[in-house]
Design a protein around this motif. Structure first.
Motif, mmCIF file in Angstrom:
data_model
loop_
_atom_site.group_PDB
_atom_site.id
_atom_site.type_symbol
_atom_site.label_atom_id
_atom_site.label_comp_id
_atom_site.label_asym_id
_atom_site.label_seq_id
_atom_site.Cartn_x
_atom_site.Cartn_y
_atom_site.Cartn_z
ATOM 1 N N GLU A 1 26.793 -3.557 7.781
ATOM 2 C CA GLU A 1 26.578 -4.618 7.289
ATOM 3 C C GLU A 1 28.134 -4.973 7.574
ATOM 4 O OE1 GLU A 1 25.275 -7.403 6.340
ATOM 5 O OE2 GLU A 1 23.664 -5.959 5.355
ATOM 6 N N MET A 2 29.242 -4.015 8.326
ATOM 7 C CA MET A 2 30.259 -4.513 8.272
ATOM 8 C C MET A 2 30.537 -4.904 10.001
ATOM 9 S SD MET A 2 32.071 -1.813 6.030
ATOM 10 C CE MET A 2 33.817 -1.429 6.182
ATOM 11 N N GLY A 3 29.907 -4.749 10.290
ATOM 12 C CA GLY A 3 29.141 -5.475 11.608
ATOM 13 C C GLY A 3 30.236 -4.361 13.046
ATOM 14 N N PHE A 4 30.044 -3.211 12.477
ATOM 15 C CA PHE A 4 30.606 -2.730 13.828
ATOM 16 C C PHE A 4 29.202 -2.224 14.956
ATOM 17 C CE2 PHE A 4 32.410 -0.297 10.312
ATOM 18 C CZ PHE A 4 33.621 -0.528 11.028
ATOM 19 N N SER A 5 30.092 -2.542 16.646
ATOM 20 C CA SER A 5 28.962 -2.607 16.837
ATOM 21 C C SER A 5 27.994 -0.474 17.252
ATOM 22 C CB SER A 5 28.860 -2.844 18.323
ATOM 23 O OG SER A 5 30.397 -2.398 18.858
ATOM 24 N N GLN A 6 29.072 -0.149 17.599
ATOM 25 C CA GLN A 6 28.200 1.425 17.409
ATOM 26 C C GLN A 6 29.156 1.880 16.072
ATOM 27 O OE1 GLN A 6 29.579 3.544 21.410
ATOM 28 N NE2 GLN A 6 31.440 3.480 20.732
ATOM 29 N N VAL A 7 28.408 2.721 15.621
ATOM 30 C CA VAL A 7 28.250 4.266 14.486
ATOM 31 C C VAL A 7 28.609 5.585 14.949
ATOM 32 C CG1 VAL A 7 28.525 4.854 11.912
ATOM 33 C CG2 VAL A 7 28.138 2.269 12.738
ATOM 34 N N LEU B 1 17.262 2.632 8.895
ATOM 35 C CA LEU B 1 18.641 2.727 8.825
ATOM 36 C C LEU B 1 19.264 1.966 10.189
ATOM 37 C CD1 LEU B 1 20.742 4.395 5.923
ATOM 38 C CD2 LEU B 1 20.764 2.143 6.102
ATOM 39 N N ALA B 2 18.963 2.986 10.855
ATOM 40 C CA ALA B 2 19.045 2.830 12.486
ATOM 41 C C ALA B 2 17.781 1.664 13.528
ATOM 42 C CB ALA B 2 18.314 4.096 13.181
ATOM 43 N N LEU B 3 16.250 1.184 12.571
ATOM 44 C CA LEU B 3 16.068 0.978 13.525
ATOM 45 C C LEU B 3 16.895 -0.977 12.341
ATOM 46 C CD1 LEU B 3 13.382 -0.903 13.988
ATOM 47 C CD2 LEU B 3 12.542 -0.485 12.354
ATOM 48 N N PHE B 4 17.406 -0.415 10.858
ATOM 49 C CA PHE B 4 18.137 -1.561 10.758
ATOM 50 C C PHE B 4 19.352 -1.858 11.434
ATOM 51 C CE2 PHE B 4 21.604 -3.414 7.529
ATOM 52 C CZ PHE B 4 21.395 -4.122 7.477
ATOM 53 N N ALA B 5 20.080 -0.659 12.172
ATOM 54 C CA ALA B 5 21.784 -1.411 12.807
ATOM 55 C C ALA B 5 21.064 -1.922 14.672
ATOM 56 C CB ALA B 5 21.900 0.478 13.076
ATOM 57 N N SER B 6 19.744 -1.568 14.731
ATOM 58 C CA SER B 6 18.871 -1.667 16.592
ATOM 59 C C SER B 6 19.071 -3.222 16.000
ATOM 60 C CB SER B 6 18.399 -0.672 16.556
ATOM 61 O OG SER B 6 16.961 -1.014 16.164
ATOM 62 N N LYS B 7 18.122 -4.099 15.279
ATOM 63 C CA LYS B 7 18.200 -5.211 14.892
ATOM 64 C C LYS B 7 19.177 -5.958 14.876
ATOM 65 C CE LYS B 7 13.473 -4.594 13.011
ATOM 66 N NZ LYS B 7 12.672 -4.934 11.795
ATOM 67 N N ARG B 8 20.540 -5.473 14.068
ATOM 68 C CA ARG B 8 22.281 -6.084 13.938
ATOM 69 C C ARG B 8 22.740 -5.416 15.646
ATOM 70 N NH1 ARG B 8 23.524 -7.336 8.877
ATOM 71 N NH2 ARG B 8 22.730 -7.898 7.954
ATOM 72 N N GLY B 9 22.162 -5.221 17.160
ATOM 73 C CA GLY B 9 23.253 -4.962 17.611
ATOM 74 C C GLY B 9 23.923 -3.906 17.195
ATOM 75 N N CYS B 10 24.084 -2.304 16.740
ATOM 76 C CA CYS B 10 24.073 -1.704 16.414
ATOM 77 C C CYS B 10 23.934 -0.583 16.659
ATOM 78 C CB CYS B 10 25.033 -1.860 14.788
ATOM 79 S SG CYS B 10 25.986 -0.410 14.386
ATOM 80 N N ARG B 11 24.776 0.039 17.322
ATOM 81 C CA ARG B 11 23.769 1.842 17.590
ATOM 82 C C ARG B 11 24.765 3.236 16.616
ATOM 83 N NH1 ARG B 11 27.142 3.477 23.165
ATOM 84 N NH2 ARG B 11 25.200 4.852 23.451
ATOM 85 N N VAL B 12 23.630 3.382 16.541
ATOM 86 C CA VAL B 12 23.811 5.167 15.304
ATOM 87 C C VAL B 12 24.203 5.740 16.424
ATOM 88 C CG1 VAL B 12 22.986 5.871 13.311
ATOM 89 C CG2 VAL B 12 23.134 3.912 13.494
ATOM 90 N N ILE B 13 24.527 6.899 16.830
ATOM 91 C CA ILE B 13 24.980 8.124 17.749
ATOM 92 C C ILE B 13 25.377 9.337 16.827
ATOM 93 C CG2 ILE B 13 26.538 8.978 19.380
ATOM 94 C CD1 ILE B 13 27.259 5.733 20.130
ATOM 95 N N ASN B 14 25.119 10.239 17.127
ATOM 96 C CA ASN B 14 25.572 11.881 16.502
ATOM 97 C C ASN B 14 25.394 12.787 17.445
ATOM 98 O OD1 ASN B 14 25.614 14.063 15.180
ATOM 99 N ND2 ASN B 14 23.617 13.436 13.577
ATOM 100 N N PRO B 15 26.768 13.188 17.929
ATOM 101 C CA PRO B 15 26.940 14.198 19.050
ATOM 102 C C PRO B 15 26.816 15.301 18.352
ATOM 103 C CG PRO B 15 29.144 12.708 18.368
ATOM 104 C CD PRO B 15 27.782 12.966 17.559
ATOM 105 N N ALA B 16 26.362 15.696 17.636
ATOM 106 C CA ALA B 16 26.148 17.067 17.235
ATOM 107 C C ALA B 16 24.488 17.857 17.148
ATOM 108 C CB ALA B 16 26.098 17.263 15.651
ATOM 109 N N PRO B 17 24.450 19.021 18.499
ATOM 110 C CA PRO B 17 23.891 19.798 18.802
ATOM 111 C C PRO B 17 22.942 20.328 18.250
ATOM 112 C CG PRO B 17 25.521 20.225 20.208
ATOM 113 C CD PRO B 17 26.330 19.371 18.733
ATOM 114 N N GLY B 18 23.222 20.500 16.996
ATOM 115 C CA GLY B 18 22.408 21.188 16.140
ATOM 116 C C GLY B 18 21.679 20.156 14.638
ATOM 117 N N ALA B 19 22.265 19.138 14.908
ATOM 118 C CA ALA B 19 21.766 17.430 13.577
ATOM 119 C C ALA B 19 20.165 17.657 14.211
ATOM 120 C CB ALA B 19 23.110 16.873 13.794
ATOM 121 N N ALA B 20 19.743 17.515 12.407
ATOM 122 C CA ALA B 20 17.923 17.382 13.274
ATOM 123 C C ALA B 20 18.503 15.785 14.375
ATOM 124 C CB ALA B 20 17.501 16.821 11.871
#
Length: 845
Positions: free
Chosen positions: A319-325, A385-404
């Motif tokens: 909601e704060m408008g970030f293009s990538q989180v 939430l990731a779908l909500f972000a994509s509709k707002r033009g926001c990428r959600v990125i998780n760099p951790a190899p060990g994350a689900a």
């Protein structure tokens, strides 16, 4: 499953050492159960979910004690065990109507048939461990209990969400003064910028180097509970998030209170006031201001899918408008060593997660990682939430190899991430957007809130008046105190209900929400039974009593809230009533309000009259003591639940049986790391650390045994002295000595095992026989079969041993006794055929 022999104690009770060891061998079950359960199984109108029956003993005892009125008892037991016990005449064939029996795989369906949802609404469901489950000696019970507990918790949590929670209402009202600026003021503020969201999962530390290197270009969001880890890493967050209404969050997150000068706290409206009320900086709230419709509520109340604070923080970031989180520490699974939380957390000090859930998810790195039910159930809401972000033009990125691995959440390595520079600091951008934190701003807010509360209180008072009148009408309708029944009062009750529903609809709902648990008690689980006129009258009476009591309680809460707001307004006066302030701060357990008070006035304690200074210093000292406190209820809960000795023992032996050497070593590393962290923090008892060292010794022995390094395995096992692990250690030593053919070394080990449990007595007798001590073997076998009447294997061994010793008469007697109970026993028939009874001596003429 092997349940072992059924033994009988001197009280005539049948018990299984495989389940309960020897606790029932010398004393009857009655004394144990009376001491352990007391009256806890005698509560009226409860649903008892009981895992295990102690081989039928708990069932027999409960029936003998008598059942609580209106209560139901669901025993969860293995069908194979029930069939085995019934064959041995140790389990009842018929059960009272209020007692039900089901398998571990079928319990939830049966419980729902028993109106479990209604009992959950009432808050009258109790989960009970039998003594066998509590002890954990029979390993299958451990995994059964954990699965049952997770399923039951999820079910009860879901029901709780359906009816709402009183604690949200209470904490929201307590926070009304602090919730003066809605978080909606941040919507769109960071359009096109990059945020990193730091959570408390195991991968958190992997982000620190990248975050520090790129800090000038980032907006850093973090959950409040990791404030101490960030402080140690030298990372200052711009925003901290917190949502939990329960007291436990204060000790989880109190380190955040030192970050007030350069961070904004974003809280859900019902955050625990002990944390929010002592925050010295600016805070913004998510959700409604009031739990009812009001023009003072924000336009955008900002609530997102998912129950964790990280879900809510991610939704707010979008909601704060970030293009990538970029998220870090949002793993939703364990790391390779079994840890659920980041280094430095209390959960990590407690140890790796040991419960045998065997739930797995695919990670970003492509391997399978263990997880638990609450993490697993949080993945779908993260996908939303990731779908909500994509509709707002926001990428959600998780760099951790060990994350689900989660759909629509991108996985990119840290080194590949690109961040555009910020034109100015996040702090400056936020300060330009926020309303000024002035006394006049706070006073206007408090005045508006007081006006709303006064209006609602008046409405509640009218509901109280109507409920009181309806209560009197109910009595007159049925005719009491010498009066005849009068139907006109039924008509008036109908009018009152209509007035409540139409003219006071919102307030009536609010009152009912307050008393929802008591209202639901009127919906009895045994509703199929026909009610008497007296019960109908009693239900009507109780209905309006609850209405009245709930209205009175809600008015009391509103009055307390109004008083707290007046105190907040008093804080802003040039010459406040200090005693009034101190009394409220102490009542709310918010000693740091004094520091907030001093900050806003630019004063110090030294500026106050000498007679006041002692009390003011004492108040701030109590706050510092709370911040320094390390031995908390939360920490005790973690050490008692996350890595219990029974759970660790079960996990070690399960991995050994599965020949999982690498996972065993990873688990050992996790135990060593948690012990080291706890010792470094100097906040854990030496006993717990020593216990973990014992676990690690056993694990290294198991790994050596899997590697066929018997000498190393024996060396490790012989150093294990923890009572809880001795049975496993002795069994492993016995196996190794037998594989080496070292019978003399095996003999004392077998003796110690036999002393610990009768299940091991026959093996001790075998070794006595093999080491040339036949009479000792006879004594051991004989003592065992006196306890276990139908152990044909041991009886046959005894008979054959008598034969080897030349005592054919004794041998024949043993085999004849076998045939009396098992006429087709082939071993007995063969021996008697090969050793016929001697012909009788001729009678002298």
């Amino acid at each position: 499953m092997d349940f072992g022999p059924v033994l009988q104690n001197s009280f005539g009770e049948y018990y299984l050492p495989a389940l309960n060891q020897e606790i029932f061998s010398q004393s009857g079950s009655d004394s144990f159960y009376r001491s352990h359960f007391g009256e806890s199984l005698q509560k009226k109108d409860f649903l008892y979910l009981i895992v295990g029956t102690d081989g039928g003993l708990l069932l027999h005892w409960l029936i003998k004690q008598g059942l609580a009125e209106g209560s139901r008892y669901l025993f969860i037991e293995y069908p194979e065990l029930v069939a085995y016990l019934r064959a041995e005449a140790a389990f009842p064939d018929t059960l009272p109507e209020a007692i039900h029996l089901c398998s571990p795989t079928d319990w939830l369906r049966v419980a729902e048939d028993l109106a479990m949802r209604d009992y959950c609404y009432l808050g009258q469901v109790l989960r009970i461990k039998s003594l066998a489950v509590l002890d954990g000696f029979f390993e299958a019970y451990f995994s059964t209990w954990k699965l049952f507990e997770e399923q039951a918790s999820q079910y009860q949590t879901q029901v709780g969400r359906e009816i709402g929670s009183r604690i949200f209402l209470i904490k929201g009202l307590e926070n009304l003064a602090e919730n003066n600026t809605p978080a909606e003021c941040l919507i769109g503020l960071f359009q096109g910028k990059t945020a990193v969201l730091l959570a408390g999962g195991p991968s958190l530390k992997e982000s620190f180097a990248w975050v520090k290197a790129n800090r000038p270009h980032l907006v850093v969001l973090a959950v409040a509970r990791i404030a101490s880890q960030l402080e140690r890493a030298g990372i200052q967050a711009d925003f901290f998030f917190a949502i939990d209404p329960h007291d436990i969050i204060f000790h989880q997150s109190k380190a955040v209170l030192s970050s007030w000068q350069r961070a904004i706290l974003i809280n859900v409206y019902h955050l625990n006031p002990r944390l929010l009320g002592q925050w010295r900086g600016r805070s913004l709230f998510m959700g409604p201001l009031f739990a009812w419709k009001s023009p003072l509520n924000p336009t955008h109340m900002l609530s997102f899918p998912g129950i964790t604070v990280t879900h809510q923080a991610l939704g707010m970031a979008i909601e704060m408008g970030f293009s990538q989180v970029i998220v870090a520490g949002f793993d939703l699974c364990f790391d390779r060593e079994g840890f659920t939380h980041a280094e430095g957390s209390e959960e990590r000090k407690a140890g790796p997660f040991a419960a045998p859930l065997e739930l797995w998810v695919e990670t970003n790195g492509g391997w399978q990682a263990e997880t638990r039910y609450d993490f697993l159930s949080a993945i779908p809401s993260l996908e939303q939430l990731a779908l909500f972000a994509s509709k707002r033009g926001c990428r959600v990125i998780n760099p951790a190899p060990g994350a689900a691995k989660v759909a629509l959440v991108e996985h990119l390595p840290w080194e590949s991430l690109e961040v555009a520079p910020l034109p100015t600091s996040a702090w400056e951008m936020v300060q330009a957007r926020l309303p000024p934190a002035t006394a006049s701003y706070r006073l206007r807010h408090c005045e508006a809130v007081l006006g709303e509360l006064s209006q609602v209180r008046t409405e509640v008072q009218q509901v109280l008046r109507l409920a009181t009148e309806a209560l009197a009408c109910n009595e007159k309708f049925f005719g009491r105190k010498g009066h005849a029944p009068n139907f006109k009062y039924k008509l008036r009750m109908d009018e009152i209900e209509k007035t409540l529903d139409e003219e006071h609809a919102q307030t009536a709902v609010l009152v009912k929400r307050w008393g929802v648990a008591d209202f639901l008690k009127l919906s009895r689980p045994d509703q199929n039974r026909e009610w008497s006129d007296q019960e109908i009258e009693e239900t009507g009476r109780r209905y309006y009593e609850i209405y009245r009591e709930s209205a009175i309680a809600l008015m009391r809460l509103l009055d307390e809230t109004r008083q707290r707001l007046r105190v907040r307004m008093e804080e802003e006066k040039a010459h406040p009533a200090i005693k009034t302030l101190l009394a409220q701060w102490k009542k709310d357990n918010q000693p740091a309000r004094l520091q907030i008070f001093l900050d806003r006035r630019g004063q110090e304690i030294a500026d106050f009259p000498e007679g006041m200074r002692g009390g003011l210093h004492a108040l701030l000292e109590s706050y510092q003591q709370a911040l320094a406190e390390t031995q908390t209820d939360y920490k005790a809960h973690l050490f008692q639940s996350m890595a219990t000795p029974q759970a660790i023992r079960f996990k070690m032996m399960s991995l050994f049986r599965q020949k999982e050497s690498e996972r065993l070593l990873s688990f050992a590393q996790g135990l060593e790391k948690s012990a080291a962290e706890a010792l470094e923090a100097e906040d854990v008892a030496t006993e717990a650390t020593t216990r973990k060292e014992q676990y690690v010794l056993l694990i290294h022995g198991l790994v050596a045994e899997l590697a066929d390094d018997r000498e190393q395995a024996v060396a490790c096992y012989q150093r294990v002295t923890a009572p809880l692990l001795l049975t496993e250690v002795l069994q492993r030593l016995l196996t190794l000595f037998l594989l080496q053919g070292d019978l003399l070394a095996a003999l004392p080990v077998a003796q110690r095992l036999a002393e610990r449990s009768p299940l091991h007595i026959p093996a001790y007798g075998d070794l006595l026989r093999l080491t040339g001590q036949p009479q000792g073997a006879v004594d051991v076998y004989r003592a065992f079969i006196d306890k276990v009447k139908q152990d044909w294997v041991t009886r046959i061994k005894l008979g054959k041993l008598y034969g080897e010793m030349g005592n054919v008469a004794a041998a024949r007697q043993v085999f004849e006794e076998i045939l009396q109970q098992d006429p087709d026993n082939k071993a007995a028939l063969l021996f008697l055929q090969q050793h016929p009874a001697p012909a009788p001596s001729p009678v002298a003429p």
